[in-house]
Design a protein around this motif. Structure first.
Motif, PDB file in Angstrom:
ATOM      1  N   ARG A 108      -9.376 -10.621   0.191  1.00 48.08           N
ATOM      2  CA  ARG A 108      -9.197  -8.874   0.098  1.00 48.08           C
ATOM      3  C   ARG A 108      -9.699  -7.836   1.277  1.00 48.08           C
ATOM      4  O   ARG A 108     -11.122  -7.745   1.224  1.00 48.08           O
ATOM      5  CB  ARG A 108      -9.913  -8.587  -1.212  1.00 48.08           C
ATOM      6  CG  ARG A 108     -10.129  -7.573  -2.112  1.00 48.08           C
ATOM      7  CD  ARG A 108      -8.042  -7.117  -2.449  1.00 48.08           C
ATOM      8  NE  ARG A 108      -8.001  -7.056  -3.491  1.00 48.08           N
ATOM      9  CZ  ARG A 108      -6.946  -7.021  -4.345  1.00 48.08           C
ATOM     10  NH1 ARG A 108      -6.228  -7.025  -3.630  1.00 48.08           N
ATOM     11  NH2 ARG A 108      -7.057  -8.285  -5.260  1.00 48.08           N
ATOM     12  N   LEU A 109      -8.791  -8.030   1.498  1.00 50.14           N
ATOM     13  CA  LEU A 109      -8.774  -6.406   2.726  1.00 50.14           C
ATOM     14  C   LEU A 109      -8.071  -5.336   2.084  1.00 50.14           C
ATOM     15  O   LEU A 109      -6.883  -4.967   1.395  1.00 50.14           O
ATOM     16  CB  LEU A 109      -7.457  -6.684   3.624  1.00 50.14           C
ATOM     17  CG  LEU A 109      -7.572  -6.004   4.721  1.00 50.14           C
ATOM     18  CD1 LEU A 109      -8.883  -5.220   5.986  1.00 50.14           C
ATOM     19  CD2 LEU A 109      -6.337  -6.161   6.022  1.00 50.14           C
ATOM     20  N   THR A 110      -8.791  -4.449   2.316  1.00 56.23           N
ATOM     21  CA  THR A 110      -8.977  -2.814   2.096  1.00 56.23           C
ATOM     22  C   THR A 110      -8.798  -1.997   3.859  1.00 56.23           C
ATOM     23  O   THR A 110      -9.733  -2.268   4.431  1.00 56.23           O
ATOM     24  CB  THR A 110     -10.178  -2.867   1.187  1.00 56.23           C
ATOM     25  OG1 THR A 110     -10.071  -2.789   0.301  1.00 56.23           O
ATOM     26  CG2 THR A 110      -9.953  -0.598   1.167  1.00 56.23           C
ATOM     27  N   VAL A 111      -7.903  -1.490   3.689  1.00 61.12           N
ATOM     28  CA  VAL A 111      -8.040  -0.294   5.232  1.00 61.12           C
ATOM     29  C   VAL A 111      -7.764   1.215   4.672  1.00 61.12           C
ATOM     30  O   VAL A 111      -7.039   1.364   3.886  1.00 61.12           O
ATOM     31  CB  VAL A 111      -6.565  -0.255   5.887  1.00 61.12           C
ATOM     32  CG1 VAL A 111      -6.985   0.280   6.724  1.00 61.12           C
ATOM     33  CG2 VAL A 111      -6.153  -1.964   5.646  1.00 61.12           C
ATOM     34  N   VAL A 112      -9.218   1.702   5.148  1.00 56.10           N
ATOM     35  CA  VAL A 112      -9.663   3.181   4.871  1.00 56.10           C
ATOM     36  C   VAL A 112      -8.840   3.847   5.317  1.00 56.10           C
ATOM     37  O   VAL A 112      -9.837   3.300   6.875  1.00 56.10           O
ATOM     38  CB  VAL A 112     -10.755   3.043   3.791  1.00 56.10           C
ATOM     39  CG1 VAL A 112     -11.137   2.179   3.371  1.00 56.10           C
ATOM     40  CG2 VAL A 112     -12.566   2.669   5.472  1.00 56.10           C
TER      41      VAL A 112
END
Lengths: 112, 114
Positions: A108-112
Motif C-alpha cells: 500500500r503506497l501513499t503519496v503525500v
C-alpha cells in the motif's frame, strides 16, 4: 509452499520522491506481473517479467519501471511520485507459460 | 477502453441464497477466464477459472458458466455464507503472444447477510 511475498506492506512517500517495491514469487515460478489497484481505475496491468526480460507493458508512464533478477525476484520502481500514484501495488507470479496467477498481499503506497 | 464489463457493482444476498455475478468481454482472443476473491487488506485470491472449450465448471459451491457466442461468463455462488462477503473480480487473458496479461472487471462487492 510459501506464497508470493511483497515488501514492504505499507509505504508513505512525498511527492517527487521515488520508491522501490519488492516481490518474491512462489518457488519455481518464473513469471512475475505487477498490477496497480485503485478505487477509481480498479486493477490495471503494469508489466510482466519472465527470465529477467520484460515481455509486456501496460499503459503507464515511463516513471514506472521494473526488473527481474536471476532468482525470479522482481522489483518495481516509481520515480517522481505523484499524488495519483497512491494505490495498492500487487505482484502476481505464475509458472513459465502457465495460466494461473497467484497474487501477493500487495504494497500500500501513499503519496503525500 | 474497458474490455471486461462486470455487473452488478454490489450485491446483497441472504445466507443460503445464490449469488450471481456477470461479466462480458469484447476481445475474442481471450481464452482464459479466472475469478478472483479479495478480502479487505489482502491480495486477490484465485477462486476458479474456465477456458472456452467448456460451458461450465464447478468447484464446491462455486460454478462458472460460460457462453462463448454471447461473450459472457458468470460466477454462481451456491448456499452463500457470510464468510463469502468479499469483492469478486472476473478477469480474462489471451495466450496469443508470449506474455499473459490479465484484464480485470471492475469488481462486485458481495455482502451475505446472516
Amino acid at each position: 509452499k510459501a506464497g508470493v511475498t511483497q515488501t514492504p506492506r505499507y509505504l508513505i512517500k512525498t511527492r517527487g520522491q521515488q520508491v522501490t517495491l519488492s516481490c518474491s514469487p512462489i518457488s519455481g515460478h518464473r513469471s512475475v506481473s505487477w498490477y496497480q489497484q485503485t478505487p477509481g481505475q480498479g486493477l490495471q496491468f503494469l508489466f510482466e517479467y519472465f527470465s529477467e526480460t520484460q515481455r509486456n507493458k501496460g499503459n503507464f508512464p515511463g516513471r514506472f519501471s521494473g526488473r527481474q533478477f536471476s532468482n525470479s525476484r522482481s522489483e518495481m520502481n516509481v520515480s517522481t511520485l505523484e499524488l495519483g500514484d497512491s494505490a495498492l501495488y500487487l505482484c502476481a507470479s505464475s509458472l513459465a507459460e502457465a495460466t494461473e496467477a497467484f497474487f501477493g498481499q500487495g504494497t500500500r503506497l501513499t503519496v503525500v | 477502453q474497458q474490455q471486461v464489463k462486470q455487473s452488478p457493482q454490489s450485491l446483497i444476498v441472504q445466507k443460503g441464497g445464490i449469488s450471481i455475478i456477470n461479466c462480458a468481454y469484447e476481445n475474442t482472443a481471450f481464452d482464459y477466464f479466472p475469478w478472483y476473491q479479495q478480502f479487505p487488506g489482502k491480495g486477490p485470491a484465485l477462486l476458479i477459472a474456465i477456458r472456452p472449450d467448456v460451458s461450465e465448471k464447478k468447484e464446491g459451491r462455486f460454478t462458472i458458466s460460460f457462453n462463448k457466442s454471447a461473450k459472457q461468463f458468470s460466477l454462481h455462488i451456491m448456499d452463500s455464507q457470510p464468510g463469502d462477503s468479499a469483492t469478486y473480480f472476473c478477469a480474462a487473458s489471451s495466450s496469443s503472444g508470449s506474455a499473459r496479461q490479465l484484464t480485470f472487471g471492475s469488481g462486485t462487492q458481495l455482502t451475505v447477510l446472516p
